[in-house]
Motif scaffolding. Structure first.
Motif, mmCIF file in Angstrom:
data_model
loop_
_atom_site.group_PDB
_atom_site.id
_atom_site.type_symbol
_atom_site.label_atom_id
_atom_site.label_comp_id
_atom_site.label_asym_id
_atom_site.label_seq_id
_atom_site.Cartn_x
_atom_site.Cartn_y
_atom_site.Cartn_z
ATOM 1 N N VAL A 3 0.878 -1.167 0.000
ATOM 2 C CA VAL A 3 0.000 0.000 0.000
ATOM 3 C C VAL A 3 0.917 1.219 0.000
ATOM 4 C CG1 VAL A 3 -1.680 1.346 1.314
ATOM 5 C CG2 VAL A 3 -1.866 -1.159 1.241
ATOM 6 N N VAL A 4 0.717 2.119 -0.934
ATOM 7 C CA VAL A 4 1.557 3.309 -1.056
ATOM 8 C C VAL A 4 0.791 4.501 -0.474
ATOM 9 C CG1 VAL A 4 2.841 4.789 -2.640
ATOM 10 C CG2 VAL A 4 2.549 2.360 -3.165
ATOM 11 N N ASP A 5 1.391 5.181 0.503
ATOM 12 C CA ASP A 5 0.706 6.350 1.051
ATOM 13 C C ASP A 5 1.144 7.623 0.333
ATOM 14 O OD1 ASP A 5 3.014 7.445 2.285
ATOM 15 O OD2 ASP A 5 2.240 7.243 4.306
ATOM 16 N N SER A 6 0.507 8.707 0.667
ATOM 17 C CA SER A 6 0.731 9.972 -0.047
ATOM 18 C C SER A 6 2.134 10.527 0.137
ATOM 19 C CB SER A 6 -0.296 11.010 0.395
ATOM 20 O OG SER A 6 -0.175 11.263 1.777
ATOM 21 N N SER A 7 2.831 10.139 1.183
ATOM 22 C CA SER A 7 4.188 10.672 1.393
ATOM 23 C C SER A 7 5.118 10.274 0.244
ATOM 24 C CB SER A 7 4.771 10.223 2.734
ATOM 25 O OG SER A 7 5.037 8.831 2.755
ATOM 26 N N PHE A 25 11.631 3.455 -5.533
ATOM 27 C CA PHE A 25 10.655 2.478 -5.043
ATOM 28 C C PHE A 25 9.578 2.225 -6.097
ATOM 29 C CE2 PHE A 25 6.630 1.299 -3.214
ATOM 30 C CZ PHE A 25 6.985 0.119 -2.584
ATOM 31 N N LEU A 26 9.007 3.286 -6.642
ATOM 32 C CA LEU A 26 7.959 3.110 -7.648
ATOM 33 C C LEU A 26 8.488 2.445 -8.905
ATOM 34 C CD1 LEU A 26 5.866 6.408 -7.362
ATOM 35 C CD2 LEU A 26 5.370 4.154 -6.375
ATOM 36 N N LYS A 27 9.711 2.770 -9.305
ATOM 37 C CA LYS A 27 10.310 2.152 -10.502
ATOM 38 C C LYS A 27 10.621 0.678 -10.287
ATOM 39 C CE LYS A 27 12.556 5.767 -13.152
ATOM 40 N NZ LYS A 27 13.825 6.256 -13.684
ATOM 41 N N SER A 28 11.082 0.329 -9.104
ATOM 42 C CA SER A 28 11.521 -1.041 -8.855
ATOM 43 C C SER A 28 10.375 -1.990 -8.505
ATOM 44 C CB SER A 28 12.591 -1.078 -7.772
ATOM 45 O OG SER A 28 12.064 -0.644 -6.541
ATOM 46 N N ASN A 29 9.202 -1.452 -8.267
ATOM 47 C CA ASN A 29 8.043 -2.295 -7.972
ATOM 48 C C ASN A 29 7.044 -2.173 -9.113
ATOM 49 O OD1 ASN A 29 8.228 -3.407 -5.057
ATOM 50 N ND2 ASN A 29 9.040 -1.339 -4.993
ATOM 51 N N LYS A 31 3.687 -1.995 -11.144
ATOM 52 C CA LYS A 31 2.390 -1.374 -10.883
ATOM 53 C C LYS A 31 1.412 -2.382 -10.295
ATOM 54 C CE LYS A 31 -1.379 0.947 -13.228
ATOM 55 N NZ LYS A 31 -1.806 1.745 -14.352
ATOM 56 N N THR A 32 1.459 -3.623 -10.755
ATOM 57 C CA THR A 32 0.518 -4.643 -10.291
ATOM 58 C C THR A 32 0.698 -4.973 -8.810
ATOM 59 O OG1 THR A 32 2.010 -6.384 -11.051
ATOM 60 C CG2 THR A 32 0.246 -5.715 -12.557
ATOM 61 N N ASP A 33 1.821 -4.599 -8.237
ATOM 62 C CA ASP A 33 2.090 -4.893 -6.826
ATOM 63 C C ASP A 33 1.800 -3.718 -5.904
ATOM 64 O OD1 ASP A 33 2.947 -7.434 -7.494
ATOM 65 O OD2 ASP A 33 5.037 -6.822 -7.683
ATOM 66 N N LEU A 34 1.253 -2.614 -6.429
ATOM 67 C CA LEU A 34 1.039 -1.411 -5.644
ATOM 68 C C LEU A 34 -0.428 -0.997 -5.650
ATOM 69 C CD1 LEU A 34 4.100 0.667 -6.923
ATOM 70 C CD2 LEU A 34 4.003 -0.852 -4.931
ATOM 71 N N ILE A 35 -0.925 -0.629 -4.463
ATOM 72 C CA ILE A 35 -2.292 -0.130 -4.326
ATOM 73 C C ILE A 35 -2.269 1.101 -3.420
ATOM 74 C CG2 ILE A 35 -3.407 -2.352 -4.748
ATOM 75 C CD1 ILE A 35 -3.704 -2.727 -1.724
ATOM 76 N N THR A 36 -3.347 1.869 -3.447
ATOM 77 C CA THR A 36 -3.445 3.036 -2.574
ATOM 78 C C THR A 36 -4.911 3.338 -2.306
ATOM 79 O OG1 THR A 36 -2.526 5.238 -2.135
ATOM 80 C CG2 THR A 36 -3.437 4.865 -4.343
ATOM 81 N N VAL A 37 -5.133 4.455 -1.623
ATOM 82 C CA VAL A 37 -6.472 4.915 -1.263
ATOM 83 C C VAL A 37 -6.728 6.230 -1.988
ATOM 84 C CG1 VAL A 37 -7.942 5.594 0.674
ATOM 85 C CG2 VAL A 37 -6.230 3.830 1.003
ATOM 86 N N ILE A 71 -2.493 13.625 -10.563
ATOM 87 C CA ILE A 71 -3.420 12.550 -10.941
ATOM 88 C C ILE A 71 -2.736 11.477 -11.776
ATOM 89 C CG2 ILE A 71 -5.536 11.986 -12.225
ATOM 90 C CD1 ILE A 71 -6.682 14.660 -11.134
ATOM 91 N N PRO A 72 -2.014 11.843 -12.843
ATOM 92 C CA PRO A 72 -1.362 10.768 -13.608
ATOM 93 C C PRO A 72 -0.278 10.029 -12.825
ATOM 94 C CG PRO A 72 -0.959 12.921 -14.641
ATOM 95 C CD PRO A 72 -1.892 13.136 -13.502
ATOM 96 N N LEU A 73 0.437 10.728 -11.961
ATOM 97 C CA LEU A 73 1.464 10.046 -11.160
ATOM 98 C C LEU A 73 0.844 8.927 -10.346
ATOM 99 C CD1 LEU A 73 4.272 9.699 -9.815
ATOM 100 C CD2 LEU A 73 3.548 11.441 -8.159
ATOM 101 N N ILE A 74 -0.218 9.232 -9.646
ATOM 102 C CA ILE A 74 -0.831 8.228 -8.770
ATOM 103 C C ILE A 74 -1.516 7.135 -9.590
ATOM 104 C CG2 ILE A 74 -2.595 7.851 -7.001
ATOM 105 C CD1 ILE A 74 -1.857 10.699 -5.942
ATOM 106 N N THR A 75 -2.331 7.525 -10.563
ATOM 107 C CA THR A 75 -3.071 6.510 -11.328
ATOM 108 C C THR A 75 -2.156 5.611 -12.150
ATOM 109 O OG1 THR A 75 -3.521 8.090 -13.104
ATOM 110 C CG2 THR A 75 -5.228 7.815 -11.444
ATOM 111 N N ASN A 76 -1.036 6.130 -12.611
ATOM 112 C CA ASN A 76 -0.107 5.312 -13.398
ATOM 113 C C ASN A 76 0.860 4.495 -12.542
ATOM 114 O OD1 ASN A 76 -1.178 6.175 -15.861
ATOM 115 N ND2 ASN A 76 0.135 7.978 -15.875
ATOM 116 N N SER A 77 0.879 4.750 -11.238
ATOM 117 C CA SER A 77 1.813 4.049 -10.351
ATOM 118 C C SER A 77 1.209 2.822 -9.677
ATOM 119 C CB SER A 77 2.321 4.990 -9.255
ATOM 120 O OG SER A 77 3.079 6.038 -9.804
ATOM 121 N N VAL A 78 -0.105 2.792 -9.559
ATOM 122 C CA VAL A 78 -0.736 1.720 -8.793
ATOM 123 C C VAL A 78 -1.717 0.923 -9.647
ATOM 124 C CG1 VAL A 78 -0.476 2.979 -6.612
ATOM 125 C CG2 VAL A 78 -2.609 3.203 -7.910
ATOM 126 N N ALA A 79 -1.956 -0.303 -9.214
ATOM 127 C CA ALA A 79 -2.890 -1.170 -9.929
ATOM 128 C C ALA A 79 -4.334 -0.869 -9.549
ATOM 129 C CB ALA A 79 -2.580 -2.632 -9.628
#
Length: 140
Positions: A3-7, A25-29, A31-37, A71-79
């Motif tokens: 779970v990726v928080d806003s920080s 962190f975002l590059k090495s993981n 997208k399918t392994d990351l979620i957020t709120v 918006i694109p940063l968050i939506t493109n980073s998480v599944a």
């Protein structure tokens, strides 16, 4: 899964001292392994506001470009982006029980529900949970 928080997102937007760690962190993981709120959008925008308006660290001429990246940063980073509304009752109970904010508890509840770690630069949150024997926060 994490779970990726806003920080993490905010560090990339405002290019603070954790910028390189957040990007790596975002590059090495995957997208399918990351979620957020969904509240990550508002909290990241609030961090930008703080750096522009209060701290005057980011000039106004850079603000509009950075605002458009959130918006694109968050939506493109998480599944998947979960609704904070669906987590709110459990998060409020957890916040009361563990002495943390509801903002933080929403991410923690999502991590607990998905049996994964919460990725955050928030050391106070990490310490508060660790004191209660809950090792759920990972700092990249």
């Amino acid at each position: 899964m994490y779970v990726v928080d806003s920080s993490i997102f905010a560090s990339i937007i405002v290019k603070d001292e954790f910028y390189h760690k957040a990007r790596m962190f975002l590059k090495s993981n995957r997208k399918t392994d990351l979620i957020t709120v969904d509240q990550a959008f508002i909290e990241t925008a609030n961090a930008l506001w703080k750096h522009v308006y209060l701290l005057r660290r980011i000039p106004m001429d850079k603000y509009s470009t950075l605002r458009k990246i959130i918006i694109p940063l968050i939506t493109n980073s998480v599944a998947k982006i979960y609704s904070s509304r669906d987590l709110l009752e459990d998060a409020t109970d957890f916040a009361i029980d563990y002495g943390i904010t509801v903002y933080d508890a929403v991410y923690v509840i999502l991590a607990l529900n998905n049996k994964c770690k919460l990725v955050s630069f928030d050391e106070k949150l990490h310490d508060a949970l660790k004191m209660k024997n809950l090792d759920v926060v990972y700092t990249p």
